[in-house]
Structures are given as C-alpha cells and as structure tokens.
Design an enzyme around this catalytic site. Sequence first.
Site, mmCIF file in Angstrom:
data_model
loop_
_atom_site.group_PDB
_atom_site.id
_atom_site.type_symbol
_atom_site.label_atom_id
_atom_site.label_comp_id
_atom_site.label_asym_id
_atom_site.label_seq_id
_atom_site.Cartn_x
_atom_site.Cartn_y
_atom_site.Cartn_z
ATOM 1 C CG HIS A 109 4.947 8.632 8.744
ATOM 2 N ND1 HIS A 109 4.531 9.130 7.468
ATOM 3 C CD2 HIS A 109 6.127 8.464 8.568
ATOM 4 C CE1 HIS A 109 5.615 9.464 6.542
ATOM 5 N NE2 HIS A 109 6.810 8.960 7.362
ATOM 6 C CB VAL A 124 3.626 12.198 -1.174
ATOM 7 C CG1 VAL A 124 2.227 11.374 -0.659
ATOM 8 C CG2 VAL A 124 3.357 12.482 -2.676
ATOM 9 C CE LYS A 161 7.664 13.058 3.562
ATOM 10 N NZ LYS A 161 7.621 12.101 4.698
ATOM 11 C CG HIS A 210 10.641 4.032 5.054
ATOM 12 N ND1 HIS A 210 10.698 5.212 4.512
ATOM 13 C CD2 HIS A 210 10.118 3.010 4.079
ATOM 14 C CE1 HIS A 210 10.229 4.850 3.182
ATOM 15 N NE2 HIS A 210 10.008 3.769 3.057
#
Length: 151
Positions: free
Chosen positions: A12, A43, A41, A119
């Site tokens: 991310h 999204v 993956k 996360h």
Amino acid sequence: KESAAAKFRRQHMDAGSSSSGNSNYCNQMMKRRRMTHGRCKPVNTFVHESLDSVKAVCSQKNITCKNGQPNCYQSNSTMNITDCRETGSSKYPNCAYKTSQKQKYITVACEGNPYVPVHFDGSVFLPATPLPSLPAPHKHRLLWLEGNNSS
C-alpha cells in the site's frame, strides 16, 4: 516470514510518487509489488504520502473496521491515493488493472507495539463519525420530558 507491517508497506505505500497521467501505473506496480503472483489481487490501493503520515493515522479517528473489529482508524485529512481495480478482460497470469487517482480519507487497521498500520480497510470521500463521540442514547428524550414537566 514477512511481518504484517512490512506487508502493508509493500502492498500500500508508494510515497513520493503519483499515478497521475500514467494509465499503466497499476499494471506496473501490482506486478512489482508481487500482487500478481499465483493470482491477480482484484483490488488494491496505493497511498502516495509519507510512511510517517500514514503511521500517524493510527492515533487519529478510531472507527469500526469492515469486519467488525474496533482497531480501525480514519485519517483526519484526505490523502493522495491510487485505486487499482482488475479489468473485465484481466486473466491470470496477464493481470490487467484500471488506474484511478483520488484524494480520499483512508481507513487502516493498526496493531502491535509500536502501533502501526497492518491492513488497508478502505477509503471514502466523506469522513466517518468517530466511535467515542456518538451521541448518548435517550439524552434528547430526557431533555424533552424535563421540558414538558415544567409546563
């Protein structure tokens, strides 16, 4: 084994860059960050802000995670992000993604000591109501009753 915090950074974080004007950004980054190994993956979101400012979200607005856990936090301000979404024609191993650059509030789940993002829970255009400051139930009803009694 890769720690949850390290996995969050790999999947991310892309500080100091932007996807603007690069429609191929997601195709390149999803591959480079190993999110097309074994499967595509579907999204993923990249955050183009400093790691420090994303870590700081862990001390910002506490909200409930999508899975019901209480350890999610929403950023106090919008962040520059890129959403990568698999296209209809994408087929493993040739994963294909649509790149969308946005300014949104991000929500992350945090854990550990130090307390860090582990996360990415989502992003929204409008900020959420934080958990602790929800109005106390029945308060307005009590006031209404008290107001009536004094007549």
